[in-house]
Write a protein that holds these residues in place. Sequence first.
Motif, PDB file in Angstrom:
ATOM      1  N   TRP A 100      -8.413 -34.572  29.712  1.00 59.58           N
ATOM      2  CA  TRP A 100      -8.085 -33.330  30.147  1.00 59.58           C
ATOM      3  C   TRP A 100      -9.309 -32.411  29.822  1.00 59.58           C
ATOM      4  CZ3 TRP A 100      -7.694 -29.124  26.641  1.00 59.58           C
ATOM      5  CH2 TRP A 100      -7.654 -27.930  27.197  1.00 59.58           C
ATOM      6  N   ALA A 101      -9.551 -32.377  28.228  1.00 60.19           N
ATOM      7  CA  ALA A 101     -10.510 -31.632  27.752  1.00 60.19           C
ATOM      8  C   ALA A 101     -11.973 -32.023  28.431  1.00 60.19           C
ATOM      9  CB  ALA A 101     -10.901 -31.902  26.266  1.00 60.19           C
ATOM     10  N   MET A 102     -12.180 -33.412  28.676  1.00 60.41           N
ATOM     11  CA  MET A 102     -13.485 -33.648  29.448  1.00 60.41           C
ATOM     12  C   MET A 102     -13.678 -33.083  30.579  1.00 60.41           C
ATOM     13  SD  MET A 102     -14.715 -37.412  27.999  1.00 60.41           S
ATOM     14  CE  MET A 102     -15.854 -37.802  29.137  1.00 60.41           C
ATOM     15  N   ALA A 103     -12.341 -33.123  31.437  1.00 60.31           N
ATOM     16  CA  ALA A 103     -12.724 -32.681  32.677  1.00 60.31           C
ATOM     17  C   ALA A 103     -12.888 -31.191  32.798  1.00 60.31           C
ATOM     18  CB  ALA A 103     -11.145 -32.836  33.463  1.00 60.31           C
ATOM     19  N   CYS A 104     -12.076 -30.430  31.726  1.00 61.44           N
ATOM     20  CA  CYS A 104     -12.140 -28.880  31.653  1.00 61.44           C
ATOM     21  C   CYS A 104     -13.817 -28.518  31.475  1.00 61.44           C
ATOM     22  CB  CYS A 104     -11.271 -28.309  30.564  1.00 61.44           C
ATOM     23  SG  CYS A 104      -9.694 -28.300  30.982  1.00 61.44           S
ATOM     24  N   VAL A 105     -14.425 -29.387  30.509  1.00 65.16           N
ATOM     25  CA  VAL A 105     -15.829 -29.026  29.926  1.00 65.16           C
ATOM     26  C   VAL A 105     -16.802 -29.189  31.145  1.00 65.16           C
ATOM     27  CG1 VAL A 105     -17.375 -29.819  28.339  1.00 65.16           C
ATOM     28  CG2 VAL A 105     -15.244 -29.236  27.517  1.00 65.16           C
ATOM     29  N   THR A 106     -16.729 -30.428  31.751  1.00 66.94           N
ATOM     30  CA  THR A 106     -17.880 -30.883  32.624  1.00 66.94           C
ATOM     31  C   THR A 106     -17.838 -29.879  33.711  1.00 66.94           C
ATOM     32  OG1 THR A 106     -16.419 -32.426  33.672  1.00 66.94           O
ATOM     33  CG2 THR A 106     -17.874 -33.398  32.045  1.00 66.94           C
ATOM     34  N   SER A 107     -16.388 -29.360  34.263  1.00 66.19           N
ATOM     35  CA  SER A 107     -16.549 -28.372  35.334  1.00 66.19           C
ATOM     36  C   SER A 107     -16.514 -26.887  34.935  1.00 66.19           C
ATOM     37  CB  SER A 107     -15.125 -28.698  35.969  1.00 66.19           C
ATOM     38  OG  SER A 107     -14.119 -28.211  35.287  1.00 66.19           O
ATOM     39  N   ARG A 108     -16.975 -26.729  33.642  1.00 67.21           N
ATOM     40  CA  ARG A 108     -17.103 -25.316  33.281  1.00 67.21           C
ATOM     41  C   ARG A 108     -17.925 -24.967  32.361  1.00 67.21           C
ATOM     42  NH1 ARG A 108     -11.696 -23.875  34.737  1.00 67.21           N
ATOM     43  NH2 ARG A 108     -12.062 -21.792  34.458  1.00 67.21           N
ATOM     44  N   ALA A 109     -18.882 -25.846  31.707  1.00 69.35           N
ATOM     45  CA  ALA A 109     -19.800 -25.682  30.630  1.00 69.35           C
ATOM     46  C   ALA A 109     -21.029 -25.075  31.158  1.00 69.35           C
ATOM     47  CB  ALA A 109     -19.900 -26.885  29.594  1.00 69.35           C
ATOM     48  N   PHE A 110     -21.718 -24.371  30.349  1.00 62.76           N
ATOM     49  CA  PHE A 110     -23.142 -23.901  30.451  1.00 62.76           C
ATOM     50  C   PHE A 110     -24.022 -24.335  29.306  1.00 62.76           C
ATOM     51  CE2 PHE A 110     -20.425 -21.001  32.809  1.00 62.76           C
ATOM     52  CZ  PHE A 110     -21.102 -20.182  33.784  1.00 62.76           C
ATOM     53  N   ARG A 111     -25.298 -24.294  29.816  1.00 63.35           N
ATOM     54  CA  ARG A 111     -26.312 -24.893  28.745  1.00 63.35           C
ATOM     55  C   ARG A 111     -27.080 -23.517  28.613  1.00 63.35           C
ATOM     56  NH1 ARG A 111     -26.201 -29.612  26.552  1.00 63.35           N
ATOM     57  NH2 ARG A 111     -26.618 -31.496  27.688  1.00 63.35           N
ATOM     58  N   THR A 112     -26.523 -22.704  27.651  1.00 60.81           N
ATOM     59  CA  THR A 112     -27.053 -21.571  27.564  1.00 60.81           C
ATOM     60  C   THR A 112     -28.516 -21.212  26.933  1.00 60.81           C
ATOM     61  OG1 THR A 112     -25.739 -21.265  25.678  1.00 60.81           O
ATOM     62  CG2 THR A 112     -25.067 -19.987  27.646  1.00 60.81           C
ATOM     63  N   LYS A 113     -28.677 -22.596  26.075  1.00 60.12           N
ATOM     64  CA  LYS A 113     -29.903 -22.539  25.230  1.00 60.12           C
ATOM     65  C   LYS A 113     -30.900 -23.766  25.527  1.00 60.12           C
ATOM     66  CE  LYS A 113     -27.430 -20.528  21.254  1.00 60.12           C
ATOM     67  NZ  LYS A 113     -26.908 -20.930  19.985  1.00 60.12           N
ATOM     68  N   GLY A 114     -30.507 -24.369  26.888  1.00 58.47           N
ATOM     69  CA  GLY A 114     -31.298 -25.226  27.194  1.00 58.47           C
ATOM     70  C   GLY A 114     -30.816 -26.814  26.839  1.00 58.47           C
ATOM     71  N   PRO A 115     -31.399 -27.757  27.740  1.00 61.13           N
ATOM     72  CA  PRO A 115     -30.595 -29.173  27.608  1.00 61.13           C
ATOM     73  C   PRO A 115     -30.578 -29.971  25.999  1.00 61.13           C
ATOM     74  CG  PRO A 115     -32.682 -29.091  28.675  1.00 61.13           C
ATOM     75  CD  PRO A 115     -32.410 -27.681  28.229  1.00 61.13           C
ATOM     76  N   GLN A 116     -31.577 -29.329  25.140  1.00 62.63           N
ATOM     77  CA  GLN A 116     -31.594 -30.004  23.982  1.00 62.63           C
ATOM     78  C   GLN A 116     -30.452 -29.360  22.916  1.00 62.63           C
ATOM     79  OE1 GLN A 116     -33.206 -32.388  23.741  1.00 62.63           O
ATOM     80  NE2 GLN A 116     -34.248 -31.892  25.429  1.00 62.63           N
ATOM     81  N   HIS A 117     -29.887 -28.233  23.511  1.00 61.91           N
ATOM     82  CA  HIS A 117     -28.858 -27.768  22.554  1.00 61.91           C
ATOM     83  C   HIS A 117     -27.405 -28.010  23.218  1.00 61.91           C
ATOM     84  CE1 HIS A 117     -31.495 -25.348  20.027  1.00 61.91           C
ATOM     85  NE2 HIS A 117     -32.434 -25.454  21.079  1.00 61.91           N
ATOM     86  N   PRO A 118     -26.307 -28.049  22.061  1.00 62.82           N
ATOM     87  CA  PRO A 118     -24.969 -28.048  22.546  1.00 62.82           C
ATOM     88  C   PRO A 118     -24.649 -27.096  23.835  1.00 62.82           C
ATOM     89  CG  PRO A 118     -25.136 -27.807  20.268  1.00 62.82           C
ATOM     90  CD  PRO A 118     -26.440 -27.595  20.843  1.00 62.82           C
ATOM     91  N   ALA A 119     -23.948 -27.596  24.642  1.00 58.35           N
ATOM     92  CA  ALA A 119     -23.196 -26.902  25.653  1.00 58.35           C
ATOM     93  C   ALA A 119     -22.409 -25.823  25.554  1.00 58.35           C
ATOM     94  CB  ALA A 119     -22.845 -27.983  26.981  1.00 58.35           C
ATOM     95  N   SER A 120     -22.002 -24.892  25.985  1.00 56.49           N
ATOM     96  CA  SER A 120     -20.950 -23.953  25.674  1.00 56.49           C
ATOM     97  C   SER A 120     -19.881 -23.562  26.906  1.00 56.49           C
ATOM     98  CB  SER A 120     -21.425 -22.578  25.246  1.00 56.49           C
ATOM     99  OG  SER A 120     -22.766 -22.512  24.824  1.00 56.49           O
TER     100      SER A 120
END
Length: 540
Positions: A222-242
Amino acid sequence: MLYVGASHIPTRLLSRRSIFLSQKHGDAALTLCTERISRVRCTVRSCSGSSSQLNLVDWVTTQGGKVSGVALVNLAGRDGGSGWGLKAETEIAVGTKLIELPARCHLTYSASEDVKLLRLIDQVPSELWGAKLALQLLYHRVRGADSSFSSYISNLPVGVSGIPMFFPRECIAAIEYPPVTEQVKKRCKWLFEFSQNVLGKLPGTEEDPFAGVSVDINALGWAMACVTSRAFRTKGPQHPASCLPLIDMANHSFEPNAEVRSNGQGIDLYSKTKLCPGDPLLLSYGNLSNDFLFMDYGFVINDNPHDRVQLRFGTDLVQAGAMVASVQSSDGEALNINPTAWQNNLLMQLKLAGPEADTEVTFGGPDHVDSRLLAAARILVAHEETEVQGRSLERLGKLDQPLNRRNERAALRSLSGVAAFSLSRFSSTMEEDESALLSGHVCSSLKHAQQQESVGNLNQKSSQGDVEAEPIPLTEDMRLALRFRVQKKKILSNAIRAMGRKLQELAKSSSPVPELNTAPRKGQAPPAATKKGFGQPSKA
Ligand SMILES: C[S@@+](CC[C@H](N)C(=O)[O-])C[C@H]1O[C@@H](n2cnc3c(N)ncnc32)[C@H](O)[C@@H]1O
């Protein structure tokens, strides 16, 4: 995964993609996984009591953010269809700031996090960014009302639909496209192993960041599905997504009317066009193919300009295409592709052969065929090195820069054959799928083919004999699988048509495409040389 100013392809959840045409379905891990997580719902119970949750707009405001001119509404059936979205409440000018989301509202992880959680996150391979962020989301979820994100989490979908990782087996099989089915299987396998071997062993240990709450495969899924469908890379691909609460309620369009901008610390949502009251706010999730939209977001866009059909290049692929299209060599025999040193050397320069090869080639896009595949076909059907001499690799891959008539005819026909051969790997025609989608029923012979686990076996449809016609209602998952594969078939059919048009243009054209002096057929006298040294037009 959404990007700020998104226009590039996201980091893949698992980086290695698989091979269309040559891989098989089915392994034990997938079976186990899809049975267990076939309808993903979070099973985690929080360890603190529930308290009244704020709606998202109020929550953002209480956290120091600002929301103006937009509302969160249920748009079921409109503009993204699957539930919630943002809409304009008033007339809004271009470039207006609509949401201001301070950094404290971004759900992400950093060095300041709980050390046990960070150690757990460290056990996830870096390419699985979605799983890393999913653990962070679960960390807040088990804290319930004690988490500052409890209002956000209570607004997340309880069950995630449309994502193939949670499809029943027959719907995964019905996708019939190995680059996606293999990736789905890998994700399922990882999910299963990590939940069993790592999460399952945490409760009661010193290393447990979830305070004794059991986190199982459903919760992680559930958590992976939520995250892959809503996360942003605000600081570029080298930084954790939010995860960006509220902003992540905007649905996707390739023609967005809103955009996300970083202001250094926080993230803001701006209007990109003039908006009228009631207009849905749409963001671009990136120039994504249907593979990513389907796997990460659970939807598919018809005629998606960024969609492609992937193939794994090999000389045998072009040979198969030449055979399907009955391409002949100059002596009238079936063309036998047997590359010599100069041809292999050019394939290496194209990075389609050799130790550094990246053999993924595609159909689709504005030219319907990617330039490396076109260049390789021209090289492989050339009779002599002189045909390609003086041509840069770039020019060899340009559709409007044929080498000579014979070569171009053979190359275009071989590529058409490759596309036809790829189409034949599906168990049904595009028309059959479209009629199943229209009627809402899948016919039993189609269903029968879907139940065969191996894509390699799908051509056995005709050899199985007719199965009794028994219409079976299409489920939502099956509908999505059919829609996805119809789009792939459309790309291949369009490529065949485009090659056909090019061949017609070539036949009619009076443009100065040089005519190669072909070797005489067996038993034939050589053609008379013309003033320019070229022979008569060949019929290849
Ligand atoms: C970032 S969320 C957007 C908010 C979401 N609609 C909700 O109800 O929570 C992304 C999800 O919205 C849906 N979605 C967004 N854009 C869509 C579109 N153009 N077509 C179909 N579904 C879409 C998909 O379910 C996707 O996984």
